[in-house]
Scaffold this motif. Structure first.
Motif, short mmCIF file in Angstrom:
data_model
loop_
_atom_site.label_atom_id
_atom_site.label_comp_id
_atom_site.label_asym_id
_atom_site.label_seq_id
_atom_site.Cartn_x
_atom_site.Cartn_y
_atom_site.Cartn_z
N UNK A 1 9.60 -39.69 -48.90
CA UNK A 1 10.11 -38.32 -48.56
C UNK A 1 10.82 -37.76 -49.56
N UNK B 1 10.31 -37.79 -53.23
CA UNK B 1 9.61 -36.39 -54.02
C UNK B 1 10.66 -35.55 -53.95
N UNK B 2 11.42 -35.41 -52.75
CA UNK B 2 11.67 -34.53 -52.41
C UNK B 2 12.91 -35.09 -54.27
N UNK C 1 11.60 -33.18 -56.95
CA UNK C 1 11.67 -31.64 -57.13
C UNK C 1 13.21 -30.85 -57.60
N UNK D 1 13.46 -31.35 -60.88
CA UNK D 1 12.70 -30.56 -62.29
C UNK D 1 13.21 -29.60 -62.60
#
Lengths: 652, 100, 170
Positions: free
Chosen positions: A642, A645-646, A649, A652
Motif C-alpha cells: 500500500x 503504490x501510494x 501515486x 507522479x
C-alpha cells in the motif's frame, strides 16, 4: 669500522642474550655475556678512545637519522670529547669491577640472569646518555637509566618495601624529568635543533631574550637552565627530590654501588657540566644550582650521622657528595665538579661494595648489631678504612684533591653566594669523616653486638648469626674491592693542584669543554683554605673516635639530651611524611574518589555497558515483531505494498 | 461493450477480499482458500486484458497460474495434514513455535 | 446493453460469493460457496471468448483443487470450528489494510495505458478455435515454460506424498 660504536652496543647485545637465553640456557653462567661486554667496552675506551681524545681529536658523528618531522630532525649520534671521555672511564671501570663483584654477591640467586641482563641494559643506557650528541638521545638515555634503576631497585620484587622503593624512585624521577622535558622543548623552540654543537655555538644569541610566562617576562637562558636543572635535581637526588635515594637501598648492593653511587646519580652533574654554555649565561641559575647543592650536602650529612642502616648512611653520603658536585658547578668550577665525580665514583663504589661484603658476611644491615668484625673481615676492613679516609678528604688520597678543589673554588668565587656555600662546604668537610668513621668504628671495632634477642627489631636473621660463621668474602668479591681501593687512593693524583706541585692535568684536560673559571686568590689564601678544611676533617675523625671508641655510652646520652633534634634527624626531617601528606594522599584520594568512582565507574563503564545494554533493550523491543504468526507478516507485506503504490501515486 | 476498467475493478475487489480473508481467518484451510481467491482474481484480470489487447499472452500466463496454483494447493494441504498430525490443531494462532 | 447487464450480474455474484467464502464459520460451507464462485468465474471467461480457459477452470480448479480442499476439511474437527471465533486478533488491522490496498489500486487504475493491440483478434480466435490457437502458441513460443510447469507438477506430486506420508514402523 668505528670502534667507539661498540662501546654502548656490546652491553646491549649482552642484555639481549641474557634476557632471551638467560633463564633456560645460561642460568648460572649468565654473567659471562655481561662481563665480557662491559670489559670489552672498557678496553675499547682505554685503548682506542682515550688516546684519540688526549691527542686532541673530538669525535662527533651521527649514526643515522631517527625522526624527521617537518623541521624537526632527531638523529642517533655520538659525541666524544674530553668530558665524555672522563665519564666513559668512570662508567666502564666501575661497571666492569662491579659486574665481577656481583658474580660473588648474587651467587645462587634465582633471578641471576635477570640481574645481569638489567645491569647490562643499564650500562647501555648510561653509555648512550654520556655519548649522546643531541638532547633527545640524552633524554633517551636519561629515561632508560631511570627505567633500569626501577628494575634493579625492585629486583627483589617479592618484598613489598623493594617494590615500593622502585616505584618511588621512578615517580620522583618523573617529577624532575617533566621539567627536563620542557627544557628540551624550549631548546628546540629557541634554536630549532637539538644537537649540542649548534645549540652551544649559538647559545650567546639567547642573552637578553625573555619569555612571557603567565604575565611575567622571564629571562630565557635562566628559564632553560632551571628547567634542565630540574632533571638533574630528580636524577641526582638533590633537595627536594632526594627522597628516593635512601629507599633505593632496597636493591642489591652491587646495584647501589653502580647506579646510586658511581653512574646514574652523577648523570645530573654531567648534564649541568655538558650544558655549561647555557648555565654560564644565567647568574640566577648558577646561584640556584650552588645553593641547592650546598643545602643538600649539609642536609644529607646531618641525617647521616644518626642513621643505623649501613647502606643508608652511605646513601646519604652519596647525596651529600652530589651536593658538593653541584656546588662546584654552581660557582663556575665545572672541572672541579667533574673531578669530584670521578674520584667519588671510586671511593663511594668502594664503600658500597665493602658494605656489601659486610652484609654478605653477617646478613644484617643494622650497624647496631655489628661490631668487632675487624678480625673476621680484614680485607674488607682495610679497604673500608681507605675509602673512608678518601671520602673524608685525607691529605694525599684522591678525595682530598677533588674536595679541596671545590672548597677553594667556593671561596675564590668572591660572590656572596660563594661565601655562603663555602661555609656549608666546610661544615660538610667536618661531617663527612665523622659519619664515615662512626660507621667504621661501630661496624669493625669493639665487641660484637650481633646475636642479641633484646633488640626485637632489626633485620631478620641477625639474631642467629652471633660470632660464629662470619667469614671473609670470596676472591671474586675482594679483588674488585682492592682494585677500587687503588683507584680511591691514586685516581685523584692526576688533578693535583699547582700549589702542591702537580700540573692540574684534569682541569687542563677538560678546559676545551667546560672552560676555566676566573679565580683570583693568593697562594696564602689557598693554603689557608686547604689547612682549614683538613683540620676540620681531622676534628671530625677525632670526635668519631672519641665517641665510638672511647666513651661508647656518650652517644646515647647525647641523643637523649637533645631528643627533639635527634628525633628530627633520625626521621630525615620528616620530609617523607610531609610529601606523603601533601602529595601522595591527595593524589590517591583523587584517584579513588574521582577517577575511579566517577570517571571510570560511572562514565566509562556507563558508556561501555550502556551501549550493549541499549542495543539489548532495543533488540528486545524489536524482537516482539516476530510473532510467529504468518498473518502478521502478511499484514506487513500488505502495508508495504500500500505504501509503495501510494507513494508512486503521490509523486507522479 | 463492457469497458476494460470494469473488469479490473472487479478483479481488484475480489483480490482485496482475498487479502482480507488471508489476514484475518483463524482456520488454516480458509486461509488457503483465500490464497486461491487471490489467484483467481489475478486470472480474471489477465484474461480480461488479453481479450481487450487481443494478445493471447495473458491467457498463456493465466494457464500457468492455474497449473502452479494446483501444485501449490497440493503441497500446502500436505503440509496442513502433517501439521494436523503433529499438533492436532488447524488454528493459525496455536502454531507459535517461531515466536521471538 | 445486454452484455453490460450480464457483466453486472456476474460482478455482483462473484463479489458476494467471495465474501461468503471468507466469512463462513463452517469450512465445508466455505468450500461449497467457492465451488459456485468458480463456476461463475468460468462463465466470465466464456464471456471473454476464452472457452478453453473456462474449461480448464472448471476441470482443474473446481474439479481438482476444491475436491482436495474438501477432503482435507473433512479430516478436521468440524464441531470445534463451530464454537470458537472465526477471526483472529489481527482481523481489524487486516481489514484496514485490505481496504487501503483496494483504495490505492483503484485510484491508480485511472492512469492505466493499454499496449498496442496484438494479432489475435476475436475474429481470428473465432475462425480458428480458441483451443487450437492457444495450443499453437503454447507449444511453440512458450514450450520452455510449459516443460518447467510440468516439472513443477512432478515436484508437487512427490512432495505431497513425502510430506503427508505416515511414518513407516521399523
Amino acid at each position: 669500522m668505528k670502534l667507539y660504536l661498540l662501546i654502548p652496543f656490546l652491553p646491549l647485545t649482552a642484555f639481549i642474550i641474557n634476557i632471551l637465553l638467560g633463564k633456560e640456557v645460561l642460568r648460572d653462567k649468565a654473567h659471562w655475556p655481561s662481563i665480557l661486554a662491559v670489559v670489552g667496552s672498557f678496553f675499547i675506551t682505554i685503548t682506542s678512545v682515550l688516546p684519540q681524545i688526549t691527542a686532541g681529536k673530538i669525535i662527533n658523528e651521527d649514526l643515522y637519522t631517527w625522526i624527521v618531522s617537518g623541521t624537526f630532525n632527531a638523529s642517533v649520534g655520538f659525541l666524544i670529547d674530553p668530558l665524555t671521555a672522563v665519564m666513559l672511564i668512570v662508567v666502564t671501570t666501575c661497571a666492569s669491577l662491579i659486574h665481577i663483584y656481583a658474580v660473588g654477591y648474587m651467587h645462587g640467586d634465582t633471578g641471576y640472569y635477570r640481574f645481569f641482563a638489567y645491569l647490562s641494559l643499564f650500562t647501555f643506557f648510561m653509555l648512550m646518555l654520556i655519548m649522546a650528541n643531541n638532547f633527545l638521545q640524552l633524554y633517551f638515555g636519561w629515561e632508560g637509566v631511570g627505567l633500569c634503576s626501577y628494575f634493579l631497585i625492585g629486583y627483589y620484587f617479592n618484598k613489598k618495601s623493594a617494590a615500593d622503593a622502585g616505584k618511588k624512585a621512578f615517580i620522583v624521577n618523573r617529577f624532575g624529568d617533566f621539567g627536563f622535558g620542557i627544557g628540551v622543548f624550549m631548546i628546540f623552540l629557541t634554536f630549532g635543533t637539538l644537537h649540542y654543537v649548534p645549540v652551544f655555538a649559538n647559545a650567546a644569541t639567547m642573552i637578553g631574550k625573555t619569555v612571557n610566562l603567565l604575565g611575567w617576562n622571564v629571562d630565557l637562558p635562566t628559564l632553560i637552565a632551571l628547567l634542565l636543572f630540574c632533571g638533574a635535581v630528580g636524577k641526582s637526588a638533590q633537595i627536594p627530590l632526594h627522597v628516593w635515594l635512601p629507599d633505593a637501598m632496597e636493591g642489591p648492593t652491587p646495584v647501589s654501588a653502580l647506579i646510586h653511587a658511581a653512574t646514574m646519580v652523577t648523570a645530573g652533574v654531567f648534564l649541568v657540566a655538558r650544558c655549561s654554555p647555557i648555565f654560564n649565561l644565567s647568574e640566577f641559575a648558577m646561584n640556584t644550582v650552588a645553593i641547592i647543592g650546598a643545602l643538600t650536602m649539609f642536609f644529607a650529612a646531618t641525617i647521616a650521622i644518626v642513621q643505623n642502616d649501613i647502606k643508608r648512611i652511605i646513601a646519604y653520603s652519596t647525596c651529600s657528595h652530589l651536593g658538593y658536585m653541584f656546588l662546584a658547578c654552581g660557582v663556575g668550577a665545572y672541572a672541579a665538579g667533574i673531578f669530584h665525580l670521578y674520584t667519588h665514583a671510586f671511593f663511594k663504589a668502594l664503600l658500597f661494595l665493602a658494605a656489601g661484603s659486610v652484609i654478605h658476611a653477617v646478613h644484617t644491615n643494622d650497624i647496631q648489631e655489628m661490631g668487632g668484625l675487624k678480625k673476621y673481615l680484614p680485607i674488607t676492613y682495610a679497604v673500608f678504612v681507605i675509602a673512608g679516609l678518601s671520602a673524608g678528604g685525607f691529605p694525599g688520597l684522591s678525595g682530598f684533591f677533588s674536595k679541596d678543589e671545590i672548597i677553594w673554588s667556593a671561596y675564590a668565587a668572591h660572590t656572596p653566594v660563594g661565601k655562603f656555600v663555602w661555609i656549608l662546604a666546610l661544615a660538610g668537610a667536618f661531617f663527612t669523616p665523622f659519619y664515615t668513621f662512626r660507621l667504621i668504628f661501630l661496624t669493625f671495632h669493639g665487641k660484637n653486638r650481633g646475636g642479641h634477642d633484646e633488640h626485637g627489631h632489626g633485620s631478620g636473621h641477625g639474631s642467629h648469626h652471633g660470632e660464629h660463621h662470619i667469614h671473609e668474602s670470596p676472591w671474586v668479591m675482594t679483588i674488585p674491592l682492592m682494585l677500587l681501593a687503588v683507584g680511591a687512593v691514586a685516581a685523584g693524583w692526576i688533578g693535583i693542584p699547582p700549589i702542591l706541585g702537580g700540573g692540574a692535568h684534569f682541569a687542563e684536560f677538560l678546559k676545551p669543554v667546560v672552560g676555566h673559571p676566573e679565580f683570583h686568590g693568593t697562594h696564602a689564601e689557598e693554603f689557608g683554605v686547604m689547612g682549614l678544611s683538613t683540620t676540620l676533617a681531622l676534628i671530625g675523625l677525632g670526635l668519631a673516635a672519641f665517641l665510638y671508641l672511647r666513651k661508647t655510652d656518650l652517644p646515647e646520652k647525647i641523643a637523649k639530651q637533645f631528643s627533639p633534634i635527634y628525633k628530627t634527624l633520625y626521621h630525615k626531617y620528616y620530609v617523607d611524611e610531609l610529601y606523603n601528606y601533601t602529595i601522595v594522599q591527595p593524589t590517591l584520594w583523587i584517584a579513588k574518589k574521582i577517577l575511579v568512582a566517577i570517571t571510570d565507574a560511572k562514565i566509562i563503564e556507563g558508556v561501555v555497558n550502556g551501549v550493549p545494554g541499549s542495543i539489548g533493550w532495543f533488540s528486545g523491543k524489536l524482537r516482539k515483531v516476530q510473532t510467529g504468526l504468518a498473518q502478521h507478516y502478511g499484514i506487513f507485506m500488505a502495508a508495504g505494498a500500500v505504501f509503495i503504490i501510494a507513494l508512486v501515486l503521490l509523486l507522479r | 461493450m463492457v469497458p476494460l476498467h470494469w473488469y479490473m475493478v472487479l478483479s481488484m475487489i475480489v483480490f482485496a477480499i482475498g487479502v482480507f480473508g488471508f489476514l484475518s481467518r483463524r482456520n488454516i484451510i480458509i486461509v488457503f482458500m483465500s490464497i486461491e481467491l487471490m489467484l483467481n482474481a489475478v486470472n480474471i484480470n489477465l484474461i480480461a486484458l488479453s481479450h481487450y489487447i487481443q494478445d493471447l499472452r495473458g491467457q498463456i500466463l493465466a494457464f500457468f497460474v492455474i497449473a502452479v496454483a494446483a501444485a501449490e494447493a497440493a503441497i500446502g494441504l500436505a503440509i496442513v495434514i502433517a501439521l494436523f498430525r503433529n499438533k492436532a490443531t488447524a488454528h493459525v494462532d496455536e502454531v507459535k513455535e517461531m515466536q521471538g | 446493453m445486454i452484455q453490460q447487464l450480464f457483466f453486472i450480474y456476474f460482478a455482483f455474484a462473484i463479489t458476494g460469493l467471495s465474501l461468503l467464502v471468507v466469512t463462513r464459520k463452517n469450512p465445508v460451507h466455505s468450500v461449497l460457496w467457492m465451488l459456485l464462485l468458480f463456476f461463475h468465474i468460468a462463465s466470465l471467461y466464456l464471456f471473454l471468448n476464452a472457452e478453453f480457459m473456462a474449461a480448464i477452470q472448471v476441470i482443474v480448479y473446481a474439479g481438482g483443487i476444491l475436491v482436495l480442499f474438501l477432503f482435507v476439511v473433512l479430516l478436521m474437527n468440524i464441531r470445534e470450528e463451530l464454537t470458537i471465533s472465526k477471526f483472529i486478533g489481527a482481523a481489524p488491522t487486516g481489514f484496514t489494510f485490505a481496504v487501503a490496498l483496494l483504495v490505492v489500486v483503484l485510484l491508480s487504475i485511472r492512469s492505466f495505458v493499454a499496449a498496442p493491440p496484438g494479432i489475435y483478434s476475436i475474429d481470428l480466435i473465432k475462425q480458428e478455435t480458441h483451443t487450437k490457437v492457444l495450443g499453437k502458441l503454447l507449444y511453440t513460443e512458450f514450450l520452455y515454460p510449459f516443460e518447467v510447469a510440468s516439472l513443477i507438477l512432478l515436484v508437487a506430486i512427490i512432495g505431497a506424498i513425502v510430506l503427508a506420508k505416515r511414518r513407516l514402523k521399523p
